[in-house]
Design an enzyme around this catalytic site. Structure first.
Site, PDB file in Angstrom:
ATOM      1  N   GLY A 198      -4.746   4.354  -0.024  1.00 52.08           N
ATOM      2  CA  GLY A 198      -5.356   5.347  -0.897  1.00 52.08           C
ATOM      3  C   GLY A 198      -4.463   5.846  -2.019  1.00 52.08           C
ATOM      4  O   GLY A 198      -4.961   6.247  -3.075  1.00 52.08           O
ATOM      5  N   ASP A 199      -3.140   5.826  -1.832  1.00 49.97           N
ATOM      6  CA  ASP A 199      -2.217   6.282  -2.872  1.00 49.97           C
ATOM      7  C   ASP A 199      -0.971   5.404  -2.853  1.00 49.97           C
ATOM      8  O   ASP A 199       0.160   5.884  -2.954  1.00 49.97           O
ATOM      9  CB  ASP A 199      -1.849   7.750  -2.652  1.00 49.97           C
ATOM     10  CG  ASP A 199      -1.087   8.343  -3.827  1.00 49.97           C
ATOM     11  OD1 ASP A 199      -1.259   7.864  -4.964  1.00 49.97           O
ATOM     12  OD2 ASP A 199      -0.296   9.289  -3.612  1.00 49.97           O
ATOM     13  N   PHE A 200      -1.175   4.092  -2.749  1.00 42.49           N
ATOM     14  CA  PHE A 200      -0.050   3.179  -2.552  1.00 42.49           C
ATOM     15  C   PHE A 200       0.716   2.951  -3.844  1.00 42.49           C
ATOM     16  O   PHE A 200       0.139   2.704  -4.901  1.00 42.49           O
ATOM     17  CB  PHE A 200      -0.541   1.832  -2.016  1.00 42.49           C
ATOM     18  CG  PHE A 200       0.587   0.913  -1.654  1.00 42.49           C
ATOM     19  CD1 PHE A 200       1.256   1.072  -0.466  1.00 42.49           C
ATOM     20  CD2 PHE A 200       0.990  -0.089  -2.526  1.00 42.49           C
ATOM     21  CE1 PHE A 200       2.310   0.241  -0.129  1.00 42.49           C
ATOM     22  CE2 PHE A 200       2.045  -0.929  -2.202  1.00 42.49           C
ATOM     23  CZ  PHE A 200       2.706  -0.759  -1.003  1.00 42.49           C
TER      24      PHE A 200
END
Length: 304
Positions: A198-200
């Site tokens: 999701g926020d890589f």
């Protein structure tokens, strides 16, 4: 356990949440409660830390190292994702109290992320770490429908639509409309629904001790959707370094092709999500008064 030290939130956290944040006011009490709950001794606060969480390096009652993470929001989702991954490719969850936003994690080397490596090497390691996370969202044996607690990419991105329309400046309006059209088209024929970080990004991959994979992922804001969405954030990693060099638009497009090929992701879908996510992030920065970052993100989207 020794008495809880005074906790001074890092300035990044204060700036992001606001000095008058009710959660920041509660934070010292949350730290004390977590230290007592798990019989921990605090060593130091990790700084600069994240924008929505505080991490304290701690020792457990048996002397073993760990990390106490307190999230302003999203602790239950992070705990669920880490439990699903069971330490494969990601930091191991030792315990959790989501009602207090508290997670007890294995300790990694908080000061050594992939950003310490040259960009080409960091990207290679990032790709290797990321693909291990893309598993079915429900645990084996769970019902196929409704068997996981995670938000979908469609739900998550839907919350940003009005913000994009409200905060992207008039001169970038065609770009915003393209981003929203791409979102609709990509969601209409999504090829898969796997668990995503999701926020890589490179900074979300930390060095681990011997005996574990060399690099492990931290800090998920998990979603369920297609792999191209997760990979899109990596496309713009080290954006300021990229923008400072020559030929940035061509380099950005080559990144899309290279990352798509390395993980067998459709190139057009990766380009679409990369453009959309840059516009979404740009609008969010502009709304927060962070004009330089917002404009840089919109410029990046234009390169694609």
């Amino acid at each position: 356990m020794t008495s809880a030290p005074h906790v001074e939130p890092p300035q990044r956290l204060v700036r992001f949440l606001g000095a008058d944040s009710p959660w920041l006011a509660r934070l010292p009490g949350l730290v004390r409660a977590s230290l007592a709950r798990w019989e921990l001794t605090a060593e130091r606060v990790v700084s600069p830390g994240g924008r929505g969480s505080l991490v304290v390096l701690v020792r457990r009652a048996d002397g073993s190292p760990a990390a106490l993470k307190l999230r302003a929001a999203g602790a239950a989702d992070e705990a669920a994702a880490l439990s699903r991954w069971e330490g494969h490719g990601a930091v191991r969850l030792l315990d959790a109290a989501p009602e207090d936003g508290a997670l007890l994690l294995e300790r990694l080397h908080a000061d050594v992320s992939l950003r310490s490596l040259p960009d080409a090497k960091a990207t290679l390691e990032a790709v290797s770490a990321l693909h291990r996370l893309w598993v079915p969202p429900a645990s084996p044996g769970a019902p196929e429908d409704g068997g996981h607690p995670f938000t979908t990419v469609e739900e998550h991105t839907g919350r940003a639509v009005e913000g994009i329309r409200a905060h992207v400046p008039e001169e970038a309006r065609p770009l915003a409309e393209e981003a929203l059209a791409l979102r609709s088209g990509l969601l209409a024929d999504a090829p898969e629904h796997v668990l995503l970080h999701g926020d890589f990004r490179q900074g979300a991959v930390l060095s681990a001790d011997p005996g574990r994979a060399h690099w492990l992922v931290v800090g998920p804001d998990p979603l369920v959707g297609e792999r191209a969405y997760d990979l899109a954030r990596l496309v713009r990693d080290r954006l300021h370094d990229l923008a400072a060099g020559s030929g940035a638009p061509a380099i950005a497009r080559r990144r899309v092709a290279k990352l798509a090929n390395s993980l067998e992701v459709d190139r057009d879908r990766l380009r679409g999500w990369s453009l959309y996510r840059a516009v979404e992030s740009g609008a969010r920065h502009l709304a927060a008064g962070e004009r330089a970052d917002g404009e840089a993100l919109l410029e990046f989207a234009g390169w694609l």
